[in-house]
Design a protein around this motif. Structure first.
Motif, short mmCIF file in Angstrom:
data_model
loop_
_atom_site.label_atom_id
_atom_site.label_comp_id
_atom_site.label_asym_id
_atom_site.label_seq_id
_atom_site.Cartn_x
_atom_site.Cartn_y
_atom_site.Cartn_z
N PHE A 201 52.02 21.71 45.83
CA PHE A 201 52.17 22.88 44.79
C PHE A 201 53.21 22.60 43.88
N ASP A 202 54.65 22.25 44.73
CA ASP A 202 55.79 21.92 43.68
C ASP A 202 55.43 20.72 42.84
N PHE A 203 55.04 19.71 43.40
CA PHE A 203 54.89 18.53 42.47
C PHE A 203 53.73 18.59 41.42
N VAL A 204 52.73 19.00 41.76
CA VAL A 204 51.68 19.40 40.83
C VAL A 204 52.09 20.30 39.53
N SER A 205 52.79 21.34 39.91
CA SER A 205 53.29 22.25 39.06
C SER A 205 54.46 21.71 38.10
N GLY A 206 55.07 20.70 38.58
CA GLY A 206 56.30 20.35 37.89
C GLY A 206 57.30 20.86 38.44
N ASN A 207 57.35 21.81 39.31
CA ASN A 207 58.55 22.53 39.77
C ASN A 207 59.67 21.65 40.50
N LYS A 208 58.96 20.33 41.23
CA LYS A 208 59.82 19.40 41.89
C LYS A 208 59.40 17.79 41.47
N ARG A 209 60.11 16.93 41.08
CA ARG A 209 59.81 15.61 40.81
C ARG A 209 59.20 14.72 42.09
N TRP A 222 60.76 9.51 51.38
CA TRP A 222 61.80 10.09 52.10
C TRP A 222 63.12 9.96 51.62
N LEU A 223 63.18 8.87 51.27
CA LEU A 223 64.79 8.63 50.61
C LEU A 223 64.72 9.25 49.18
N PHE A 224 63.99 9.16 48.33
CA PHE A 224 63.86 9.80 47.35
C PHE A 224 64.04 11.51 47.22
N ARG A 225 63.34 11.88 48.28
CA ARG A 225 63.47 13.33 48.56
C ARG A 225 64.78 13.85 48.81
N LEU A 226 65.29 13.06 49.91
CA LEU A 226 66.68 13.18 50.53
C LEU A 226 67.65 13.11 49.53
N CYS A 227 67.40 12.06 48.44
CA CYS A 227 68.43 12.25 47.54
C CYS A 227 68.33 13.42 46.49
N SER A 228 67.10 14.06 46.33
CA SER A 228 66.84 15.09 45.57
C SER A 228 67.18 16.37 46.16
N GLU A 229 67.03 16.42 47.51
CA GLU A 229 67.42 17.72 48.10
C GLU A 229 68.27 17.35 49.45
#
Length: 254
Positions: A201-209, A222-229
């Protein structure tokens, strides 16, 4: 007792996971929806299976599920290593891609969808994005569960709304493991396909990269998401990944 799936499976950390390609997984979800059978579908990554290794109730849900799909690249690698005598595909069934593939092909079959999870703002953006991409898609309902303790009465009312909508597929985006329990609970109440689809939901809506494609292909999402959040996902990565490796190794030796 473990349900008998109709796709070939292998055991990963003690959980039956389909050994299938993204295309076959998408087609199978569509067949389940058209047949209007009750089915819970779970997108399993390393964290999902790590949690199942320490949570008996989640383990039961996944072992009895209609279908578990290998959402994480680490799950694919573990399965290929542990089951070298089996034809295990090299690629994962990525939740957001499955979500979009089923919407894309489902519009030709007049398939009906329901969106359950996230926030009202994200759902509105998600609905607009889906209809922009797939103008003939039929979204018959959406709702964001309240941020409070959910009573049995609220759960029954939610199930009644889904049933009344006529949805054939209910996409459940509530986060692991809540979405897995909810998908199994709803499948036991009303015949439809309930897909625990994670962060789609977050990715397709553009809410998260989303992570770049090269990172996804090399198991580095996992590394990209960890750095993001970092605050939200630190425990998930630092505890979940080692626990998954242990659970997969233990399961392979059983």
């Amino acid at each position: 007792m473990t349900a008998k799936p109709s796709l070939p499976t292998v055991l990963c950390a003690g959980i039956p996971v389909a050994a299938t390609t993204p295309e076959t997984a998408s087609s199978h979800v569509l067949r389940l929806a058209r047949s209007r059978v009750p089915a819970d579908v779970h997108l399993c990554n390393a964290y999902t299976l790590a949690l199942a290794d320490v949570d008996p109730e989640l383990r039961r849900v996944l072992r009895e599920a209609r279908l578990n799909l290998p959402d994480g690249q680490g799950v694919v690698w573990a399965n290929r290593l542990a089951h070298r005598d089996r034809d295990v595909p090299r690629v994962r069934v990525y939740g957001p891609d499955l979500f979009l593939d089923v919407f894309r092909t489902g519009q030709d079959a007049d398939l009906t969808h329901y969106l359950l999870g996230s926030t009202r703002e994200v759902l509105d953006r998600l609905t607009a994005e889906l209809l922009a991409r797939f103008p003939r898609a039929r979204i018959v309902g959406s709702e964001a569960p309240p941020f409070c303790e959910v009573t049995d009465e609220l759960r029954r009312a939610q199930a009644d709304r889904i049933a009344a909508s006529g949805a054939q597929i209910v996409w459940v985006g509530l986060g692991t493991p809540k979405q897995d329990h909810e998908a199994a609970r709803l499948a036991a109440l009303h015949p439809a396909v309930y897909v625990a689809v994670g962060a789609a939901f977050d990715f397709v809506s553009g809410n998260k990269r989303q992570a770049p494609l090269w990172m996804q292909q090399h198991g580095l999402e996992w590394l990209f998401r960890l750095c993001s959040e970092p605050r939200r996902l630190a425990r998930r990565v630092l505890w979940g990944h080692p626990r998954f490796v242990w659970a997969a190794w233990k399961g392979a030796r059983a």
